[in-house]
Design a protein around this motif. Structure first.
Motif, PDB file in Angstrom:
ATOM      1  N   ALA A 114      11.410  22.464 -25.079  1.00  0.00           N
ATOM      2  CA  ALA A 114      11.944  22.100 -23.763  1.00  0.00           C
ATOM      3  C   ALA A 114      11.275  20.808 -23.294  1.00  0.00           C
ATOM      4  CB  ALA A 114      11.684  23.234 -22.764  1.00  0.00           C
ATOM      5  N   THR A 115      11.741  20.280 -22.202  1.00  0.00           N
ATOM      6  CA  THR A 115      11.193  19.026 -21.692  1.00  0.00           C
ATOM      7  C   THR A 115       9.860  19.252 -20.978  1.00  0.00           C
ATOM      8  OG1 THR A 115      11.635  17.046 -20.384  1.00  0.00           O
ATOM      9  CG2 THR A 115      12.519  19.121 -19.535  1.00  0.00           C
ATOM     10  N   THR A 116       8.968  18.298 -21.170  1.00  0.00           N
ATOM     11  CA  THR A 116       7.661  18.348 -20.516  1.00  0.00           C
ATOM     12  C   THR A 116       7.609  17.416 -19.315  1.00  0.00           C
ATOM     13  OG1 THR A 116       6.774  16.523 -21.824  1.00  0.00           O
ATOM     14  CG2 THR A 116       6.495  18.765 -22.724  1.00  0.00           C
ATOM     15  N   GLY A 117       8.629  16.601 -19.179  1.00  0.00           N
ATOM     16  CA  GLY A 117       8.609  15.563 -18.156  1.00  0.00           C
ATOM     17  C   GLY A 117       8.155  14.226 -18.720  1.00  0.00           C
ATOM     18  N   GLY A 142      -4.877  17.166 -22.242  1.00  0.00           N
ATOM     19  CA  GLY A 142      -4.120  16.637 -21.123  1.00  0.00           C
ATOM     20  C   GLY A 142      -2.798  17.287 -20.790  1.00  0.00           C
ATOM     21  N   TRP A 143      -2.356  18.243 -21.564  1.00  0.00           N
ATOM     22  CA  TRP A 143      -1.114  18.938 -21.250  1.00  0.00           C
ATOM     23  C   TRP A 143      -1.418  20.171 -20.413  1.00  0.00           C
ATOM     24  CZ3 TRP A 143       3.229  16.421 -22.307  1.00  0.00           C
ATOM     25  CH2 TRP A 143       3.221  15.467 -23.318  1.00  0.00           C
ATOM     26  N   SER A 144      -0.600  20.442 -19.407  1.00  0.00           N
ATOM     27  CA  SER A 144      -0.758  21.667 -18.626  1.00  0.00           C
ATOM     28  C   SER A 144      -0.281  22.855 -19.467  1.00  0.00           C
ATOM     29  CB  SER A 144       0.080  21.592 -17.347  1.00  0.00           C
ATOM     30  OG  SER A 144       1.472  21.653 -17.663  1.00  0.00           O
ATOM     31  N   ALA A 145      -0.608  24.053 -19.036  1.00  0.00           N
ATOM     32  CA  ALA A 145      -0.155  25.244 -19.744  1.00  0.00           C
ATOM     33  C   ALA A 145       1.376  25.287 -19.793  1.00  0.00           C
ATOM     34  CB  ALA A 145      -0.706  26.501 -19.073  1.00  0.00           C
ATOM     35  N   ALA A 202       6.359  24.371 -22.922  1.00  0.00           N
ATOM     36  CA  ALA A 202       7.594  23.595 -23.112  1.00  0.00           C
ATOM     37  C   ALA A 202       7.593  22.921 -24.487  1.00  0.00           C
ATOM     38  CB  ALA A 202       7.756  22.565 -22.003  1.00  0.00           C
ATOM     39  N   LEU A 203       6.462  22.353 -24.890  1.00  0.00           N
ATOM     40  CA  LEU A 203       6.373  21.729 -26.208  1.00  0.00           C
ATOM     41  C   LEU A 203       6.637  22.749 -27.311  1.00  0.00           C
ATOM     42  CD1 LEU A 203       3.286  19.427 -25.646  1.00  0.00           C
ATOM     43  CD2 LEU A 203       5.564  18.635 -26.366  1.00  0.00           C
ATOM     44  N   ALA A 246       0.547  16.960 -28.907  1.00  0.00           N
ATOM     45  CA  ALA A 246       1.956  17.333 -28.735  1.00  0.00           C
ATOM     46  C   ALA A 246       2.648  17.455 -30.089  1.00  0.00           C
ATOM     47  CB  ALA A 246       2.668  16.307 -27.860  1.00  0.00           C
ATOM     48  N   LEU A 247       2.359  16.534 -30.990  1.00  0.00           N
ATOM     49  CA  LEU A 247       2.965  16.583 -32.315  1.00  0.00           C
ATOM     50  C   LEU A 247       2.489  17.800 -33.099  1.00  0.00           C
ATOM     51  CD1 LEU A 247       2.815  12.801 -33.274  1.00  0.00           C
ATOM     52  CD2 LEU A 247       4.731  14.099 -32.278  1.00  0.00           C
ATOM     53  N   THR A 248       1.223  18.116 -32.972  1.00  0.00           N
ATOM     54  CA  THR A 248       0.686  19.295 -33.650  1.00  0.00           C
ATOM     55  C   THR A 248       1.359  20.556 -33.130  1.00  0.00           C
ATOM     56  OG1 THR A 248      -1.426  18.191 -34.034  1.00  0.00           O
ATOM     57  CG2 THR A 248      -1.430  20.603 -34.120  1.00  0.00           C
TER      58      THR A 248
END
Length: 176
Positions: free
Chosen positions: A108-111, A95-98, A103-104, A69-71
């Motif tokens: 925007a928010t990812t939840g 582990g992140w969905s498309a 959103a990242l 996420a940081l990358t």
């Protein structure tokens, strides 16, 4: 048009070959990505890139999902399409969905609010030469990120900005 030659393992400078070969072994393409193939033109650049990635893999306090996420947030802040694409793929592999990866990248928010706050800090830093507002820093602290973690997050920023700037500098053709 690219500015720096794109190498294979066979025609790269001798000092770059072992690192480039190791990169090829870890990639599903069976060949170096243009990014790595151009970095190989300078053993110093390829070694610096490889060292940054190795340090993150060995010493980070973050789990892979947070690091991805940081990358991606740093790539979006730096504004390089190639790096955003690499980082989005990495995020999805960790582990992140498309939709969350999108959103990242968009801020925007990812939840996952806690991660969103830290990603926002890193995106802001990437977009502003490392400068972040007191409000963004405070929000990250209030979200529960420790001083050590906020410092550690800088390593992702540095590695990603290094890569994104090289891609801009070399005008690397997108191949991913």
């Amino acid at each position: 048009m690219t500015r720096i030659p794109t190498h294979t393992v066979e025609d790269a400078p001798a000092a770059s070959r072992p690192l480039l070969e190791k990169i090829v072994q870890a990639t599903p393409m069976g060949r170096p990505a243009n990014l790595h193939a151009q970095m190989a033109h300078s053993p110093a650049v390829l070694t610096a890139y490889s060292s940054l990635r190795a340090v993150l893999a060995e010493h980070t306090s973050f789990e892979l999902k947070v690091g991805a996420a940081l990358t991606l947030a740093a790539a979006a802040g730096a504004g390089n399409g190639y790096m955003i694409r690499i980082a989005s793929r990495l995020a999805q592999m960790n582990g992140w969905s498309a939709e969350q990866a999108d959103a990242l990248a968009a801020g925007a928010t990812t939840g996952e609010i806690r991660i969103d706050v830290l990603a926002g800090l890193i995106r802001q830093a990437a977009a502003n030469s490392g400068k972040v507002s007191d409000a963004a820093w405070s929000a990250a602290q209030q979200a529960g990120w420790s001083g050590e973690q906020l410092t550690d997050a800088f390593a992702y920023l540095g590695a990603t900005v290094f890569t994104a700037y090289f891609l801009n500098y070399a005008q690397t053709d997108l191949d991913i």
